[in-house]
Design a protein around this motif. Structure first.
Motif, PDB file in Angstrom:
ATOM      1  N   GLY A 173       0.813  -1.205   0.000  1.00  0.00           N
ATOM      2  CA  GLY A 173       0.000   0.000   0.000  1.00  0.00           C
ATOM      3  C   GLY A 173       0.846   1.254   0.000  1.00  0.00           C
ATOM      4  N   GLU A 174       1.905   1.259   0.789  1.00  0.00           N
ATOM      5  CA  GLU A 174       2.795   2.415   0.825  1.00  0.00           C
ATOM      6  C   GLU A 174       3.417   2.671  -0.549  1.00  0.00           C
ATOM      7  OE1 GLU A 174       5.656   1.737   3.854  1.00  0.00           O
ATOM      8  OE2 GLU A 174       4.182   1.715   5.493  1.00  0.00           O
ATOM      9  N   SER A 175       3.850   1.601  -1.206  1.00  0.00           N
ATOM     10  CA  SER A 175       4.471   1.746  -2.527  1.00  0.00           C
ATOM     11  C   SER A 175       3.459   2.233  -3.558  1.00  0.00           C
ATOM     12  CB  SER A 175       5.064   0.405  -2.972  1.00  0.00           C
ATOM     13  OG  SER A 175       6.096  -0.018  -2.107  1.00  0.00           O
ATOM     14  N   LEU A 176       2.245   1.678  -3.507  1.00  0.00           N
ATOM     15  CA  LEU A 176       1.214   2.073  -4.468  1.00  0.00           C
ATOM     16  C   LEU A 176       0.785   3.518  -4.236  1.00  0.00           C
ATOM     17  CD1 LEU A 176      -0.731   1.381  -6.758  1.00  0.00           C
ATOM     18  CD2 LEU A 176      -2.308   0.452  -5.041  1.00  0.00           C
ATOM     19  N   ALA A 177       0.644   3.916  -2.980  1.00  0.00           N
ATOM     20  CA  ALA A 177       0.254   5.296  -2.675  1.00  0.00           C
ATOM     21  C   ALA A 177       1.313   6.271  -3.168  1.00  0.00           C
ATOM     22  CB  ALA A 177       0.028   5.459  -1.175  1.00  0.00           C
ATOM     23  N   ALA A 178       2.577   5.934  -2.972  1.00  0.00           N
ATOM     24  CA  ALA A 178       3.662   6.814  -3.415  1.00  0.00           C
ATOM     25  C   ALA A 178       3.694   6.917  -4.939  1.00  0.00           C
ATOM     26  CB  ALA A 178       4.997   6.298  -2.889  1.00  0.00           C
ATOM     27  N   ARG A 179       3.524   5.790  -5.614  1.00  0.00           N
ATOM     28  CA  ARG A 179       3.516   5.823  -7.081  1.00  0.00           C
ATOM     29  C   ARG A 179       2.350   6.654  -7.611  1.00  0.00           C
ATOM     30  NH1 ARG A 179       2.297   0.387 -10.289  1.00  0.00           N
ATOM     31  NH2 ARG A 179       0.153   1.144 -10.005  1.00  0.00           N
ATOM     32  N   THR A 180       1.179   6.476  -7.009  1.00  0.00           N
ATOM     33  CA  THR A 180       0.006   7.215  -7.456  1.00  0.00           C
ATOM     34  C   THR A 180       0.186   8.708  -7.239  1.00  0.00           C
ATOM     35  OG1 THR A 180      -1.384   5.298  -6.923  1.00  0.00           O
ATOM     36  CG2 THR A 180      -2.495   7.409  -7.220  1.00  0.00           C
ATOM     37  N   ALA A 181       0.737   9.098  -6.097  1.00  0.00           N
ATOM     38  CA  ALA A 181       0.972  10.515  -5.820  1.00  0.00           C
ATOM     39  C   ALA A 181       1.926  11.118  -6.838  1.00  0.00           C
ATOM     40  CB  ALA A 181       1.531  10.684  -4.407  1.00  0.00           C
ATOM     41  N   GLU A 182       2.943  10.359  -7.232  1.00  0.00           N
ATOM     42  CA  GLU A 182       3.894  10.842  -8.233  1.00  0.00           C
ATOM     43  C   GLU A 182       3.214  11.019  -9.590  1.00  0.00           C
ATOM     44  OE1 GLU A 182       8.139   9.515 -10.331  1.00  0.00           O
ATOM     45  OE2 GLU A 182       7.278   8.338  -8.694  1.00  0.00           O
ATOM     46  N   GLU A 183       2.363  10.086  -9.956  1.00  0.00           N
ATOM     47  CA  GLU A 183       1.645  10.188 -11.230  1.00  0.00           C
ATOM     48  C   GLU A 183       0.699  11.391 -11.238  1.00  0.00           C
ATOM     49  OE1 GLU A 183       1.588   5.362 -12.175  1.00  0.00           O
ATOM     50  OE2 GLU A 183      -0.262   6.414 -11.658  1.00  0.00           O
ATOM     51  N   ILE A 184       0.047  11.637 -10.110  1.00  0.00           N
ATOM     52  CA  ILE A 184      -0.846  12.796 -10.021  1.00  0.00           C
ATOM     53  C   ILE A 184      -0.052  14.088 -10.184  1.00  0.00           C
ATOM     54  CG2 ILE A 184      -2.329  14.113  -8.447  1.00  0.00           C
ATOM     55  CD1 ILE A 184      -3.254  11.404  -7.287  1.00  0.00           C
ATOM     56  N   ALA A 185       1.097  14.167  -9.530  1.00  0.00           N
ATOM     57  CA  ALA A 185       1.928  15.372  -9.625  1.00  0.00           C
ATOM     58  C   ALA A 185       2.386  15.606 -11.057  1.00  0.00           C
ATOM     59  CB  ALA A 185       3.127  15.246  -8.687  1.00  0.00           C
ATOM     60  N   ARG A 186       2.753  14.561 -11.752  1.00  0.00           N
ATOM     61  CA  ARG A 186       3.182  14.697 -13.144  1.00  0.00           C
ATOM     62  C   ARG A 186       2.045  15.183 -14.028  1.00  0.00           C
ATOM     63  NH1 ARG A 186       6.513   9.036 -14.122  1.00  0.00           N
ATOM     64  NH2 ARG A 186       8.373   9.565 -12.921  1.00  0.00           N
ATOM     65  N   ALA A 187       0.870  14.626 -13.807  1.00  0.00           N
ATOM     66  CA  ALA A 187      -0.278  15.016 -14.623  1.00  0.00           C
ATOM     67  C   ALA A 187      -0.652  16.478 -14.390  1.00  0.00           C
ATOM     68  CB  ALA A 187      -1.478  14.116 -14.313  1.00  0.00           C
ATOM     69  N   ARG A 188      -0.545  16.937 -13.155  1.00  0.00           N
ATOM     70  CA  ARG A 188      -0.848  18.342 -12.848  1.00  0.00           C
ATOM     71  C   ARG A 188       0.033  19.292 -13.655  1.00  0.00           C
ATOM     72  NH1 ARG A 188      -3.480  20.189  -8.197  1.00  0.00           N
ATOM     73  NH2 ARG A 188      -4.271  18.621  -6.739  1.00  0.00           N
ATOM     74  N   GLU A 189       1.249  18.858 -13.930  1.00  0.00           N
ATOM     75  CA  GLU A 189       2.193  19.719 -14.644  1.00  0.00           C
ATOM     76  C   GLU A 189       1.771  19.991 -16.085  1.00  0.00           C
ATOM     77  OE1 GLU A 189       4.891  21.351 -13.427  1.00  0.00           O
ATOM     78  OE2 GLU A 189       4.087  20.687 -11.505  1.00  0.00           O
ATOM     79  N   LEU A 190       0.835  19.209 -16.611  1.00  0.00           N
ATOM     80  CA  LEU A 190       0.392  19.406 -17.988  1.00  0.00           C
ATOM     81  C   LEU A 190      -0.527  20.614 -18.140  1.00  0.00           C
ATOM     82  CD1 LEU A 190      -0.418  15.713 -19.008  1.00  0.00           C
ATOM     83  CD2 LEU A 190       1.556  17.080 -19.704  1.00  0.00           C
ATOM     84  N   ALA A 191      -1.135  21.056 -17.056  1.00  0.00           N
ATOM     85  CA  ALA A 191      -2.102  22.153 -17.143  1.00  0.00           C
ATOM     86  C   ALA A 191      -1.413  23.458 -17.508  1.00  0.00           C
ATOM     87  CB  ALA A 191      -2.830  22.303 -15.812  1.00  0.00           C
ATOM     88  N   PRO A 192      -2.035  24.238 -18.401  1.00  0.00           N
ATOM     89  CA  PRO A 192      -1.475  25.549 -18.733  1.00  0.00           C
ATOM     90  C   PRO A 192      -1.446  26.449 -17.502  1.00  0.00           C
ATOM     91  CG  PRO A 192      -3.203  24.919 -20.281  1.00  0.00           C
ATOM     92  CD  PRO A 192      -3.253  23.948 -19.154  1.00  0.00           C
ATOM     93  N   ARG A 193      -0.506  27.351 -17.488  1.00  0.00           N
ATOM     94  CA  ARG A 193      -0.392  28.298 -16.385  1.00  0.00           C
ATOM     95  C   ARG A 193      -0.616  29.706 -16.924  1.00  0.00           C
ATOM     96  NH1 ARG A 193       2.804  24.253 -16.467  1.00  0.00           N
ATOM     97  NH2 ARG A 193       3.177  22.920 -14.670  1.00  0.00           N
ATOM     98  N   GLY A 194      -1.535  30.405 -16.319  1.00  0.00           N
ATOM     99  CA  GLY A 194      -1.827  31.755 -16.788  1.00  0.00           C
ATOM    100  C   GLY A 194      -2.827  32.427 -15.881  1.00  0.00           C
ATOM    101  N   GLU A 195      -3.100  33.694 -16.177  1.00  0.00           N
ATOM    102  CA  GLU A 195      -4.000  34.470 -15.339  1.00  0.00           C
ATOM    103  C   GLU A 195      -5.464  34.232 -15.658  1.00  0.00           C
ATOM    104  OE1 GLU A 195      -2.887  38.505 -15.725  1.00  0.00           O
ATOM    105  OE2 GLU A 195      -0.923  38.268 -14.760  1.00  0.00           O
TER     106      GLU A 195
END
Length: 322
Positions: A173-195
């Protein structure tokens, strides 16, 4: 292993100027098991979400049932897919297609049907029922573990760990939770940044008679925020998770993008049918046909596939047509 973006480094954020309908699809809808057939450390006693201490002594025959498919997905991702004997309708990924659906109506379980599977443990929550069925299973001597029914990005790791703990595979569970959190963080980076973030409305429909706009606490609002966008329902002042919405209110909300479950979109005849719903054509999303849909059992599951879900949604919302 690089699951979502190129190994060479962070992928540049996508554009916010796309038009036209899109379907967000996971490249591989099956969750990737963190390991193969982990050895459970049993017996284990856990505090069920309903406040009851439950002792699990055997995980060889698992039934997992909630409204979103989250628990089944988590069991599979922990490497215990071969132990699943029962699942809910929302867990519709290919790897569990042959596992018995214990909620054929979508939202309710049958005690007789579950008992016939001779389960050694049942994982569930209050998003599904009836509660009398779950209590009947307990009365029959089956360990029934309830989990938090809320679905949020912040709760993904804790939910994974809670399921793992109940099944005696805490380390996995610890390993899966860590992997999932990393994948979520990577996906967030795809969003455009702007005002000026795009405004996305999550619209729940089942035929032309049911039209509800998602607001705070729906889970859809967190997906929208993770996509770097503004939730139209929250911005419009909604105070409940899902609220029946009039055409006038939808026009006033002014979404740039309409996000829907695929089943809901199909129930009204697809994009062409959606355009006939009063108010849709008068929104920026309607005028540009900027409609994004995703499979019902995937979009709000908030489990081990959450990073993949966000990645697919970000590309559907922002990636230019090729």
């Amino acid at each position: 292993m690089c699951l979502l973006v190129a190994c060479a480094g962070p992928e540049p954020a996508l554009s916010s100027e796309t038009v036209g309908p899109r379907t967000a699809v996971l490249t591989d809808p099956d969750p990737e098991p963190i390991t193969s057939s982990p050895a459970a450390q049993l017996p284990v006693t856990v505090r069920s979400f309903d406040g009851t201490d439950v002792t699990v002594t055997d995980t060889s025959r698992i039934v997992a049932a909630d409204q979103y498919g989250t628990l089944t997905t988590t069991v599979y991702a922990l490497g215990l897919g071969d132990n699943l004997v029962g699942r809910d309708s929302a867990a519709e990924f290919p790897a569990v297609a042959d596992v018995v659906d214990v909620t054929p109506g979508g939202h309710s379980m049958s005690a007789e049907g579950i008992l016939a599977l001779d389960p050694t443990v049942v994982l569930t929550d209050t998003s599904i029922g009836p509660r009398a069925v779950q209590e009947q299973l307990r009365a029959a001597g089956i360990p029934v573990v309830y989990f938090d029914p809320s679905r949020t990005l912040d709760g993904v790791s804790a939910q994974i760990q809670a399921v793992a703990d109940a099944l005696g595979v805490s380390a996995e569970g610890e390993s899966l939770a860590a992997r999932t959190a990393e994948e979520i963080a990577r996906a967030r980076e795809l969003a455009p940044r702007g005002e000026n973030p795009v405004k996305i409305a999550f619209l729940y429909m089942r035929g032309p008679a049911i039209k509800m706009l998602a607001g705070p606490g729906s889970g859809a609002d967190e997906l929208v925020e993770a996509l770097g966008a503004e939730d139209a329902g929250t911005a419009a002042g909604l105070t409940a998770q899902f609220v029946p919405v009039t055409s006038e209110a939808l026009i006033a909300a002014g979404p740039d993008v309409i996000l829907m479950m695929t089943g809901g979109l199909d129930s009204i005849g697809g994009v062409e049918g959606l355009e006939q719903i009063p108010g849709i054509a008068q929104t920026p999303a309607g005028r540009s046909q900027r409609i994004v849909d995703m499979a019902d059992g995937v979009i709000l599951s908030f489990g081990p596939n959450t990073g993949k879900v966000l990645d697919a949604l970000a590309r559907a919302v922002y990636e230019p047509a090729t």
